[in-house]
Design an enzyme around this catalytic site. Structure first.
Site, PDB file in Angstrom:
ATOM      1  N   ASN A   1       5.445  22.818 100.826  1.00 17.37           N
ATOM      2  CA  ASN A   1       4.881  21.669 100.117  1.00 17.37           C
ATOM      3  C   ASN A   1       3.677  22.064  99.292  1.00 17.37           C
ATOM      4  O   ASN A   1       3.014  23.065  99.575  1.00 17.37           O
ATOM      5  CB  ASN A   1       4.414  20.597 101.115  1.00 17.37           C
TER       6      ASN A   1
ATOM      7  N   LEU B   1      -3.650  19.858 123.313  1.00 21.26           N
ATOM      8  CA  LEU B   1      -4.362  18.660 123.746  1.00 21.26           C
ATOM      9  C   LEU B   1      -5.676  18.468 122.996  1.00 21.26           C
ATOM     10  O   LEU B   1      -6.625  17.906 123.526  1.00 21.26           O
ATOM     11  CB  LEU B   1      -4.621  18.742 125.256  1.00 21.26           C
TER      12      LEU B   1
ATOM     13  N   GLN C   1      -9.205  19.279 124.396  1.00 17.06           N
ATOM     14  CA  GLN C   1      -8.966  19.637 125.799  1.00 17.06           C
ATOM     15  C   GLN C   1      -8.173  20.923 125.945  1.00 17.06           C
ATOM     16  O   GLN C   1      -7.828  21.322 127.062  1.00 17.06           O
ATOM     17  CB  GLN C   1      -8.231  18.486 126.508  1.00 17.06           C
TER      18      GLN C   1
ATOM     19  N   ASP D   1     -12.281  20.155 108.730  1.00 19.44           N
ATOM     20  CA  ASP D   1     -10.981  19.655 108.271  1.00 19.44           C
ATOM     21  C   ASP D   1      -9.916  20.092 109.278  1.00 19.44           C
ATOM     22  O   ASP D   1      -9.735  21.285 109.516  1.00 19.44           O
ATOM     23  CB  ASP D   1     -10.667  20.214 106.887  1.00 19.44           C
TER      24      ASP D   1
ATOM     25  N   ASP E   1      -0.952  24.222 112.704  1.00 22.13           N
ATOM     26  CA  ASP E   1      -0.184  25.327 112.127  1.00 22.13           C
ATOM     27  C   ASP E   1      -0.833  26.675 112.440  1.00 22.13           C
ATOM     28  O   ASP E   1      -0.148  27.668 112.694  1.00 22.13           O
ATOM     29  CB  ASP E   1      -0.052  25.144 110.619  1.00 22.13           C
TER      30      ASP E   1
ATOM     31  N   ARG F   1     -12.909  25.095 108.110  1.00 19.37           N
ATOM     32  CA  ARG F   1     -12.638  25.315 106.691  1.00 19.37           C
ATOM     33  C   ARG F   1     -11.840  24.152 106.120  1.00 19.37           C
ATOM     34  O   ARG F   1     -11.203  23.412 106.861  1.00 19.37           O
ATOM     35  CB  ARG F   1     -11.856  26.615 106.499  1.00 19.37           C
TER      36      ARG F   1
END
Length: 308
Positions: A11, A221, A224, A246, A252, A285
């Site tokens: 994308n 989590l 966590q 961010d 990913d 970042r």
């Protein structure tokens, strides 16, 4: 070292930052416009490559400027785009991202990602895959093509990994073909109906997937950390706490590092520790692919935190 074959979305991310998320029907002013190559598939592939893994991308882009930019970025980051094809039947996929208060909302138009067929992925598996290599997929492409491709990879004795995001229901006959399933807490609850809120419910959810044939399950989590079950016992790996800028590509970075570490014969628990470090670096970042850390950064980060 195992080869990593990634079948997933490609994308163009269009991202804007604002003070707060707009309410329904509201128009607000933002800033910090970013237009960068992204997609869960490409981001995870880039992270694998930055960790030193021999990484190949399988997917489809449109015959447009965004598609050309994405393919060029893959090459720049060391990912082979030899199995990324071009279609004129759809535009390159786009993700519209709003960033606010350290969180984000994302709306995607899959575009060319949904034009990738199982036959094309199967050809890539047969051409690239060897026993013991890793096949990594997400859910940003055509679901049927994705599910059949995972089964094909399993039949060809590849180690199969599914990051079940964006979340959707999974067919029962897919679970036995999954060597490793990676989900976050929201995805876990959506798929199996169990909210992983404490040690008991986390293990219950992981066991639920195991009873249906999944080899191993990792649940992320957020602050966590992450958890899995090894030899029947719950194993929890803490998160590294940093100042959040961010979170767009944090998941990913985690999955990419997790898979890359496994490709270098790392244990699952060790791989989860380094994956947590990669995600922590990533969220300091702004952006997608360009936020994916390199191996030397992850190694130094872990070393410094263990000495603190």
């Amino acid at each position: 070292m195992a080869k990593v074959i990634v079948f997933g979305s490609l994308n163009m991310d269009i991202s804007v930052e604002c003070d707060d998320f707009p309410k329904r029907g509201e128009t607000i002013t933002g800033g910090g416009l970013l237009m960068t190559p992204g997609g869960k598939g490409t981001c995870q592939a880039v992270e694998c490559a930055r960790m030193g893994a021999d990484t190949f991308m399988v997917g489809k882009v449109g015959d447009d400027q965004y598609g050309r930019q994405i393919v060029a970025a893959l090459t720049k980051h060391g990912v082979s785009p030899m199995n990324v094809s071009i279609t004129r039947r759809a535009a390159t996929g786009v993700a519209l991202i709003t960033r606010a208060k350290g969180d984000k909302t994302i709306v995607t138009d899959p575009g060319a990602n949904y034009k990738m067929t199982y036959a094309e992925v199967r050809a890539a598996i047969h051409g690239l895959g060897q026993r013991g290599n890793i096949f990594l997929a997400q859910l940003g492409c055509d679901p049927d093509a994705t599910f059949e491709s995972i089964k094909c990879a399993k039949r060809n004795e590849l180690y199969t990994v599914l990051n079940a995001s964006p979340v959707q229901s999974l067919p029962l006959d897919l679970y036995p073909s999954l060597d490793l399933l990676c989900v976050n807490a929201t995805e876990c609850r959506s798929i199996c109906g169990i909210a992983p809120m404490n040690d008991g419910s986390i293990k219950e959810a992981i066991d639920w997937f195991g009873e249906r044939g999944v080899g191993s399950t990792v649940i992320t989590l957020g602050s966590q950390g992450s958890a899995t079950v090894i030899d029947g016992k719950l194993v929890k790996v803490p998160a590294y706490h940093v100042s959040v800028v961010d979170t767009t590509a944090a998941g990913d970075a985690y999955v990419g590092e997790l898979v890359a570490h496994l490709a270098f014969d790392g244990t699952l628990e060790e791989s989860m520790k380094y994956a947590s470090a990669a995600a922590a670096i990533c969220i300091t970042r702004v952006g997608a692919q360009e936020t994916m850390p390199r191996w030397d950064e992850v190694e130094e980060f872990v070393k410094m935190r263990e000495q603190a």
